[in-house]
Design a protein around this motif. Structure first.
Motif, PDB file in Angstrom:
ATOM      1  N   SER A   1       1.051  -1.195   0.284  1.00 25.80           N
ATOM      2  CA  SER A   1       0.158  -0.346  -0.038  1.00 25.80           C
ATOM      3  C   SER A   1       0.686   1.147   0.328  1.00 25.80           C
ATOM      4  N   GLY A   2       2.328   1.164   0.426  1.00 24.45           N
ATOM      5  CA  GLY A   2       2.922   2.378   0.308  1.00 24.45           C
ATOM      6  C   GLY A   2       3.682   2.850   1.769  1.00 24.45           C
ATOM      7  N   ARG A   3       2.645   1.966   2.677  1.00 19.21           N
ATOM      8  CA  ARG A   3       3.009   2.562   3.726  1.00 19.21           C
ATOM      9  C   ARG A   3       3.683   1.407   4.669  1.00 19.21           C
ATOM     10  N   ARG A   4       4.283   2.066   5.760  1.00 19.26           N
ATOM     11  CA  ARG A   4       5.550   0.997   6.685  1.00 19.26           C
ATOM     12  C   ARG A   4       4.980   1.264   8.576  1.00 19.26           C
ATOM     13  N   LEU A   5       4.519  -0.336   8.569  1.00 14.75           N
ATOM     14  CA  LEU A   5       3.927  -0.002   9.866  1.00 14.75           C
ATOM     15  C   LEU A   5       5.758  -0.485  10.664  1.00 14.75           C
ATOM     16  N   SER A   6       6.261   0.483  11.665  1.00 16.53           N
ATOM     17  CA  SER A   6       7.387   0.711  11.987  1.00 16.53           C
ATOM     18  C   SER A   6       7.685  -0.852  12.937  1.00 16.53           C
ATOM     19  N   TYR A   7       9.033  -1.217  12.494  1.00 17.95           N
ATOM     20  CA  TYR A   7      10.030  -2.543  12.942  1.00 17.95           C
ATOM     21  C   TYR A   7       9.190  -3.670  12.105  1.00 17.95           C
ATOM     22  N   HIS A   8       8.250  -4.170  11.374  1.00 20.87           N
ATOM     23  CA  HIS A   8       7.508  -4.604  10.478  1.00 20.87           C
ATOM     24  C   HIS A   8       7.719  -4.567   9.159  1.00 20.87           C
ATOM     25  N   VAL A   9       9.165  -3.388   8.438  1.00 21.52           N
ATOM     26  CA  VAL A   9       8.904  -3.704   7.116  1.00 21.52           C
ATOM     27  C   VAL A   9      10.072  -4.439   6.136  1.00 21.52           C
ATOM     28  N   ASP A  10      10.060  -5.562   6.833  1.00 20.52           N
ATOM     29  CA  ASP A  10      10.545  -6.769   6.266  1.00 20.52           C
ATOM     30  C   ASP A  10       9.089  -8.061   5.389  1.00 20.52           C
ATOM     31  N   LEU A  11       9.508  -7.472   4.095  1.00 18.13           N
ATOM     32  CA  LEU A  11       8.148  -8.485   3.483  1.00 18.13           C
ATOM     33  C   LEU A  11       7.828  -9.990   3.762  1.00 18.13           C
ATOM     34  N   ASN A  12       9.185 -10.384   4.262  1.00 18.06           N
ATOM     35  CA  ASN A  12       8.573 -11.768   4.389  1.00 18.06           C
ATOM     36  C   ASN A  12       7.477 -12.056   5.418  1.00 18.06           C
ATOM     37  N   ARG A  13       7.005 -11.042   6.632  1.00 17.38           N
ATOM     38  CA  ARG A  13       6.543 -11.226   7.923  1.00 17.38           C
ATOM     39  C   ARG A  13       4.871 -11.102   7.052  1.00 17.38           C
ATOM     40  N   TRP A  14       4.852 -10.766   5.889  1.00 14.06           N
ATOM     41  CA  TRP A  14       3.362 -10.391   5.287  1.00 14.06           C
ATOM     42  C   TRP A  14       3.262 -10.838   4.270  1.00 14.06           C
ATOM     43  N   SER A  15       2.127 -12.031   3.819  1.00 16.07           N
ATOM     44  CA  SER A  15       1.333 -13.034   3.236  1.00 16.07           C
ATOM     45  C   SER A  15      -0.275 -12.180   3.309  1.00 16.07           C
ATOM     46  N   SER A  16      -0.701 -12.734   1.885  1.00 14.79           N
ATOM     47  CA  SER A  16      -1.366 -12.299   1.094  1.00 14.79           C
ATOM     48  C   SER A  16      -2.868 -13.481   1.824  1.00 14.79           C
ATOM     49  N   THR A  17      -3.440 -12.950   2.052  1.00 13.31           N
ATOM     50  CA  THR A  17      -4.762 -13.951   2.359  1.00 13.31           C
ATOM     51  C   THR A  17      -6.100 -13.137   1.635  1.00 13.31           C
ATOM     52  N   PRO A  18      -7.287 -14.529   1.629  1.00  9.46           N
ATOM     53  CA  PRO A  18      -8.499 -13.802   0.612  1.00  9.46           C
ATOM     54  C   PRO A  18      -9.230 -12.541   1.394  1.00  9.46           C
ATOM     55  N   SER A  19      -9.084 -12.587   2.684  1.00  5.99           N
ATOM     56  CA  SER A  19      -9.610 -11.635   3.230  1.00  5.99           C
ATOM     57  C   SER A  19      -8.966 -10.270   3.942  1.00  5.99           C
ATOM     58  N   GLY A  20      -7.420 -10.176   3.091  1.00  2.00           N
ATOM     59  CA  GLY A  20      -7.020  -9.571   3.835  1.00  2.00           C
ATOM     60  C   GLY A  20      -5.146  -9.582   3.482  1.00  2.00           C
ATOM     61  N   LEU A  21      -4.810  -9.918   5.406  1.00  2.35           N
ATOM     62  CA  LEU A  21      -3.076  -9.570   5.196  1.00  2.35           C
ATOM     63  C   LEU A  21      -2.414 -10.602   6.711  1.00  2.35           C
ATOM     64  N   THR A  22      -2.091 -11.611   6.597  1.00  6.20           N
ATOM     65  CA  THR A  22      -1.346 -12.348   7.292  1.00  6.20           C
ATOM     66  C   THR A  22      -0.376 -11.228   8.347  1.00  6.20           C
ATOM     67  N   LEU A  23      -0.212 -10.998   8.950  1.00  4.48           N
ATOM     68  CA  LEU A  23       1.335 -10.412   9.268  1.00  4.48           C
ATOM     69  C   LEU A  23       2.105 -11.008  10.607  1.00  4.48           C
ATOM     70  N   LYS A  24       3.209 -11.840  10.409  1.00  2.00           N
ATOM     71  CA  LYS A  24       4.115 -12.755  11.921  1.00  2.00           C
ATOM     72  C   LYS A  24       4.564 -11.259  12.163  1.00  2.00           C
ATOM     73  N   THR A  25       4.213 -10.841  13.575  1.00  2.00           N
ATOM     74  CA  THR A  25       4.588  -9.676  14.440  1.00  2.00           C
ATOM     75  C   THR A  25       6.546  -9.968  15.178  1.00  2.00           C
ATOM     76  N   VAL A  26       7.170  -8.989  15.604  1.00  2.00           N
ATOM     77  CA  VAL A  26       8.122  -9.011  15.692  1.00  2.00           C
ATOM     78  C   VAL A  26       7.540  -9.439  17.329  1.00  2.00           C
ATOM     79  N   GLY A  27       8.781  -9.237  18.199  1.00  4.02           N
ATOM     80  CA  GLY A  27       9.118  -9.933  19.802  1.00  4.02           C
ATOM     81  C   GLY A  27       8.350  -9.697  20.321  1.00  4.02           C
TER      82      GLY A  27
END
Length: 288
Positions: A235-261
């Motif tokens: 989307s062009g946005r950055r959620l701080s501490y979560h800029v690694d693209l490998n943390r994000w994946s698409s789902t039919p309803s939106g996104l899944t995020l593997k959050t940091v510690g």
């Protein structure tokens, strides 16, 4: 406008237990322990439940009703007797406060407070514990739109004396402390064009619903979240501490995020995006 996803309440490192999801669908975020404060867990109630008892049982006696609590964010006016003029408030210090400053967080931005929750029930022996097969999740439990910011790093009482109702806040009266800051809620919520406009500037979410549940459905790890697609890097946005693209994946309803510690403050700039504002409005409206 920026959103700050702010981790607050009991967790593995502070308290060592989850906050409770009760069988009536309500939730209560247990404040972390703090021996420097005056508020005890035994003075807290949630419906007919004695939070001091709940804390004693969930922590196996490590903390009890006589233990002192760091009630921050302070979002519940009826928790204790208040002086005239009280507003919700939240304090931050140290590296987490530096991160908020570096992200340009200021008046008009909105904190969305989340934490760790589990379904709990009272056994036949009268002891509270996790419900077998129950939920173990991250969920939102409150919000606060910033109205004013107070710098208390000098330790001078003059920095807060114009707000006498703050005197019992755990970030007041600590002496000189770098970055010690209090955020005060706006009088009312300013979300132009949203159906939540005009609600209180801060408050609690008192029930668990799909809207305020962060953990993705069916996920065994509470730190894997389901979020709308406008949160993601594409989307062009950055959620701080979560800029690694490998943390994000698409789902039919939106996104899944593997959050940091165990980070505390995650910031994203939503500007005036109507989709994002509607999402925030629905979350706040779920408080009832």
């Amino acid at each position: 406008m920026k959103l700050i996803l702010s981790r607050k309440g009991f967790d593995q490192g502070s308290g060592g237990a989850p906050s409770p999801l009760f069988s009536d669908g309500s939730l209560f975020s247990i404040p972390i322990p703090d021996g420097r404060t005056r508020q005890r867990y035994g003075d807290m109630r949630h419906g007919g439940h004695d939070i001091g008892e709940v804390v004693t049982h969930l922590t196996k006696g490590r903390y009890t009703g006589r233990s002192f609590a760091h009630v921050d964010p302070d979002l519940h006016k009826e928790r204790i007797e208040r002086l005239e003029g009280w507003r919700p408030a939240f304090g931050q210090t140290g590296a987490a406060q530096r991160h908020l400053e570096n992200q340009g967080v200021g008046p008009g931005d909105i904190f969305l407070f989340f934490g760790w929750f589990r379904d709990v029930s009272k056994g036949r022996d009268g002891v509270w514990g996790p419900t077998s097969g129950g939920r173990d999740i991250h969920a939102f439990h409150g919000w606060m739109q910033i109205g004013e910011i107070l710098d208390l790093s000098s330790g001078r009482a003059s920095d807060w004396l114009h707000y006498p109702w703050l005197r019992n806040h755990p970030h007041v009266g600590r002496g000189a402390e770098p970055n010690n800051t209090i955020y005060l809620a706006s009088e009312t919520l300013a979300l132009t064009g949203s159906f939540a406009e005009g609600k209180a500037g801060g408050g609690r979410l008192t029930r668990i619903t799909p809207v305020n549940t962060l953990t993705a459905p069916g996920q065994p790890l509470k730190s894997v979240w389901s979020l709308p697609d406008w949160f993601g890097p594409e989307s062009g946005r950055r959620l701080s501490y979560h800029v690694d693209l490998n943390r994000w994946s698409s789902t039919p309803s939106g996104l899944t995020l593997k959050t940091v510690g165990r980070g505390q403050e995650f910031v994203i700039d939503i500007g005036d995006d109507k989709r994002a504002i509607d999402w925030v409005s629905a979350l706040i409206a779920s408080s009832g």
